[in-house]
Enzyme design. Structure first.
Site, short mmCIF file in Angstrom:
data_model
loop_
_atom_site.label_atom_id
_atom_site.label_comp_id
_atom_site.label_asym_id
_atom_site.label_seq_id
_atom_site.Cartn_x
_atom_site.Cartn_y
_atom_site.Cartn_z
N GLY A 48 0.79 -1.24 0.00
CA GLY A 48 0.00 0.00 0.00
C GLY A 48 0.81 1.28 0.00
CB THR A 91 3.47 7.12 0.83
OG1 THR A 91 4.82 6.82 0.51
CG2 THR A 91 3.40 8.36 1.68
CB CYS A 92 -1.53 6.45 -0.42
SG CYS A 92 -3.29 6.67 -0.31
CB ALA A 146 -2.95 8.68 -3.57
CG HIS A 183 -32.92 22.85 -1.93
ND1 HIS A 183 -32.03 23.82 -1.50
CD2 HIS A 183 -34.00 22.90 -1.09
CE1 HIS A 183 -32.54 24.44 -0.45
NE2 HIS A 183 -33.74 23.90 -0.19
C1 LIG Z 1 1.11 12.82 5.19
C2 LIG Z 1 0.71 12.60 3.76
C3 LIG Z 1 -0.59 12.78 3.37
C4 LIG Z 1 -0.96 12.56 2.05
N1 LIG Z 1 -2.26 12.74 1.71
C5 LIG Z 1 -2.64 12.57 0.43
C6 LIG Z 1 -4.00 12.71 0.04
O1 LIG Z 1 -4.85 12.97 0.88
N2 LIG Z 1 -4.32 12.52 -1.25
C7 LIG Z 1 -3.39 12.20 -2.20
O2 LIG Z 1 -3.73 12.06 -3.36
N3 LIG Z 1 -2.09 12.05 -1.87
C8 LIG Z 1 -1.69 12.21 -0.58
N4 LIG Z 1 -0.39 12.01 -0.24
C9 LIG Z 1 0.57 11.65 -1.30
C10 LIG Z 1 0.46 10.16 -1.66
O3 LIG Z 1 0.63 9.39 -0.49
C11 LIG Z 1 1.51 9.79 -2.69
O4 LIG Z 1 1.37 10.65 -3.81
C12 LIG Z 1 1.35 8.36 -3.17
O5 LIG Z 1 1.47 7.46 -2.10
C13 LIG Z 1 2.40 8.02 -4.24
O6 LIG Z 1 2.28 6.69 -4.62
P1 LIG Z 1 3.49 5.91 -5.27
O7 LIG Z 1 2.92 4.57 -5.65
O8 LIG Z 1 4.14 6.72 -6.32
O9 LIG Z 1 4.59 5.73 -4.12
P2 LIG Z 1 4.53 5.27 -2.60
O10 LIG Z 1 3.15 5.27 -2.07
O11 LIG Z 1 5.55 6.07 -1.89
O12 LIG Z 1 4.98 3.74 -2.64
C14 LIG Z 1 6.26 3.33 -2.97
C15 LIG Z 1 6.51 1.93 -2.40
O13 LIG Z 1 7.71 1.42 -2.96
C16 LIG Z 1 8.43 0.71 -1.97
N5 LIG Z 1 9.83 0.68 -2.40
C17 LIG Z 1 10.66 1.73 -2.61
N6 LIG Z 1 11.84 1.30 -3.11
C18 LIG Z 1 11.73 -0.04 -3.22
C19 LIG Z 1 12.61 -1.05 -3.70
N7 LIG Z 1 13.82 -0.76 -4.21
N8 LIG Z 1 12.19 -2.34 -3.64
C20 LIG Z 1 10.96 -2.67 -3.15
N9 LIG Z 1 10.10 -1.76 -2.71
C21 LIG Z 1 10.47 -0.45 -2.76
C22 LIG Z 1 8.17 1.51 -0.70
O14 LIG Z 1 8.39 0.70 0.44
C23 LIG Z 1 6.70 1.91 -0.89
O15 LIG Z 1 5.85 0.96 -0.31
C24 LIG Z 1 0.00 12.17 1.08
C25 LIG Z 1 1.33 11.97 1.47
C26 LIG Z 1 1.68 12.18 2.80
C27 LIG Z 1 3.11 11.95 3.20
#
Ligand SMILES: Cc1cc2nc3c(=O)[nH]c(=O)nc-3n(C[C@H](O)[C@H](O)[C@H](O)COP(=O)(O)OP(=O)(O)OC[C@H]3O[C@@H](n4cnc5c(N)ncnc54)[C@H](O)[C@@H]3O)c2cc1C
Length: 472
Positions: A40, A42-43, A326, A451
């Site tokens: 899952g 960061t999100c 996300a 409404h």
């Molecule tokens: C506090 C906070 C609140 C947020 N709120 C929102 C919101 O309300 N709405 C919204 O749209 N966005 C929000 N975001 C942003 C959103 O979380 C990110 O844009 C989104 O998670 C990005 O998804 P991603 O798949 O690119 O990467 P990520 O979700 O960062 O996932 C990357 C994954 O890759 C894994 N990984 C990394 N390198 C390796 C490797 N070499 N081998 C194996 N695994 C690896 C990591 O462990 C991680 O699980 C928020 C972010 C934060 C920090």
């Protein structure tokens, strides 16, 4: 054969896991490499879901604190929070959702390979820890390794007094005071959470206004509301130093008039943005073109190395910058999986990506701000309608804010919709559809809005754009 797939995805965030499911739906043998103990990204684990859970607690507390107004018979003079219960409810929600992805992986026959993925030559991903093995990807490797909190030079994040969002979501005690550096979505959401939880909150923003990527009118309304709620707002202010002492952190900052402001708080939350995660990925060895650590991709998410694509927070385009959201990473995952499966590539229009900020009052926006529309040369028409007039807003006791529509006078096309106020993060869906369908203001006016709903503010803002608002 074992360890041979059509597609290997590195990272199981909202980009990676959605790309994997769509690839599997289209018949591709798919594996996802994830090094965290949970799926899952960061999100689900450290971002969207935990913060919104805390904000929902803040909202519940607001209603409870106003118990007299609502006629609740709670009967206590002061209403508090049990942070252990708040945290355990939040953790339960997160666990349910991450477990849901494991279920979806099984349902779609996607293998979760536990460990760190490293690019190891054409069509090859080496797992360097955990399930040590080598995977081959016949069609494509998708890098979706996401982002992590980015520090500020000269300020050491000790994770105790000086923290990032990763620590802030797990606090078991409410700080008496907190200073927050940065007023993007993460900064202002935590400002709302902690203020409602009872902390003294100071928010320091380097740029001249809060939520600097939003329309200027939205920034002004948020600043007004934050100040009314007792949040100290310092814009145009540069933090020079942060020193950790026995009881907290002492900051020195330069205000726009050249003076030095001293701020003391129990905690400092650094919310100045997030940087790409490529550690251990072997990106340079694989020859990937990078820009400040981000992986460069073309409009179809191809890197410069054939057979390797990338999506989500870890990528960058030439111009403009790539938003870290996300739902955007998921949309990119779907578009990319479809391209890899040989389907028609459906390009994303980056002017139509909604942005939601769940502070109090909420912000929802999509499309061009008034300033951007003017900068692109449009002859702009603007219409604004305040939530305060609406029956539904009065019923909810949430009367702050407005909906603002930015349109092109020539063709009447809606170019952007910006709202701050109750349910804005839901109402923006209608605005997003309007932009996607290239709606005119007239079409929005003729769309009947039920409404009493908050959505009437969208219809009235459309009316206002034509100078015909009914209730203003
Ligand atoms: C506090 C906070 C609140 C947020 N709120 C929102 C919101 O309300 N709405 C919204 O749209 N966005 C929000 N975001 C942003 C959103 O979380 C990110 O844009 C989104 O998670 C990005 O998804 P991603 O798949 O690119 O990467 P990520 O979700 O960062 O996932 C990357 C994954 O890759 C894994 N990984 C990394 N390198 C390796 C490797 N070499 N081998 C194996 N695994 C690896 C990591 O462990 C991680 O699980 C928020 C972010 C934060 C920090």
């Amino acid at each position: 054969m074992a360890n041979e797939y059509d597609v290997v995805v590195i990272g199981s965030g909202t980009g990676g896991y959605v790309a994997a499911i769509r690839a599997a739906q289209l018949g591709l043998a798919t594996a996802v490499v994830e090094r965290a103990p949970v799926l899952g990204g960061t999100c689900l684990n450290w971002g969207c879901i935990p913060t919104k859970a805390l904000l929902e607690h803040a909202h519940a507390l607001k209603i409870a604190q106003d118990w007299k107004e609502w006629g609740l018979t709670i009967g206590q003079a002061s209403i508090g929070l049990d942070m252990n219960q708040v945290q355990s409810r939040k953790d339960k929600i997160v666990k349910g959702l991450t477990g849901g992805i494991e279920f979806l992986f099984k349902k779609n026959k996607i293998d979760w390979i536990k460990g760190s993925g490293r690019l190891a030559g054409k069509g090859t991903v080496e797992i360097t820890d955990g399930d040590k093995k080598t995977l081959t990807a016949k069609k494509d490797i998708i890098v979706a390794t996401g982002s992590q909190p980015r520090g500020v030079p000269g300020i050491t994040i000790d994770k105790k007094r000086i923290i990032t969002s990763d620590e802030a979501i797990n606090l078991k005690e409410i700080p008496k005071s907190i200073a927050i550096m940065g007023s993007g979505a993460v900064g202002v959401e935590f400002a709302s959470i902690f203020r409602r939880f009872g902390s003294e909150v100071t928010i320091v923003e380097l740029l001249p206004r809060l939520v600097p990527i939003e329309d200027e009118a939205v920034s002004a309304e948020l600043e007004r509301s934050f100040k009314k709620q007792g949040i100290k707002v310092l814009t145009g202010t540069k933090v020079g130093s942060a020193k950790v002492g026995a009881n907290g952190v002492d900051l020195e900052a330069q205000t726009p008039d050249g003076k030095t402001a001293k701020i003391s708080a129990e905690l400092l939350l650094v919310a100045t943005g997030r940087g790409p995660v490529t550690s251990g990925l072997g990106a340079e060895d694989a020859g990937l073109a990078m820009d400040r650590g981000y992986i460069k991709v073309d409009a179809q998410y191809r890197t410069n190395v054939p057979g390797i694509s990338a999506i989500g927070d870890v990528i960058t385009f030439e111009q403009p910058g790539h938003p870290q959201l996300a739902h955007l990473s998921s949309a990119e995952g779907v578009a990319l999986a479809e391209r890899i499966a040989g389907r028609e590539f459906r390009a994303i229009n980056y002017d139509q990506v909604p942005g939601c900020t769940y502070c109090d009052p909420e912000i929802g926006s999509v499309g061009l701000s008034e300033a951007k529309a003017r900068a692109r040369g449009f002859d702009v028409a603007v219409g604004t309608f305040k939530f305060g007039v609406l029956g539904r807003a009065k019923i909810a006791g949430e009367t702050e804010g407005f909906v603002k529509i930015v349109a092109d006078k020539k063709y009447d096309e809606i170019l952007g919709v910006h709202m701050i106020g109750p349910r804005s993060t839901e109402l923006v869906a209608e605005a997003t559809l309007a932009l996607k369908l290239e709606c005119t203001v007239e079409e929005l006016i003729r769309t009947i809005h039920a409404h009493p709903t908050m959505s009437e503010a969208v219809a009235e803002a459309a009316h206002a754009t034509h100078g015909s608002a009914i209730h203003a």
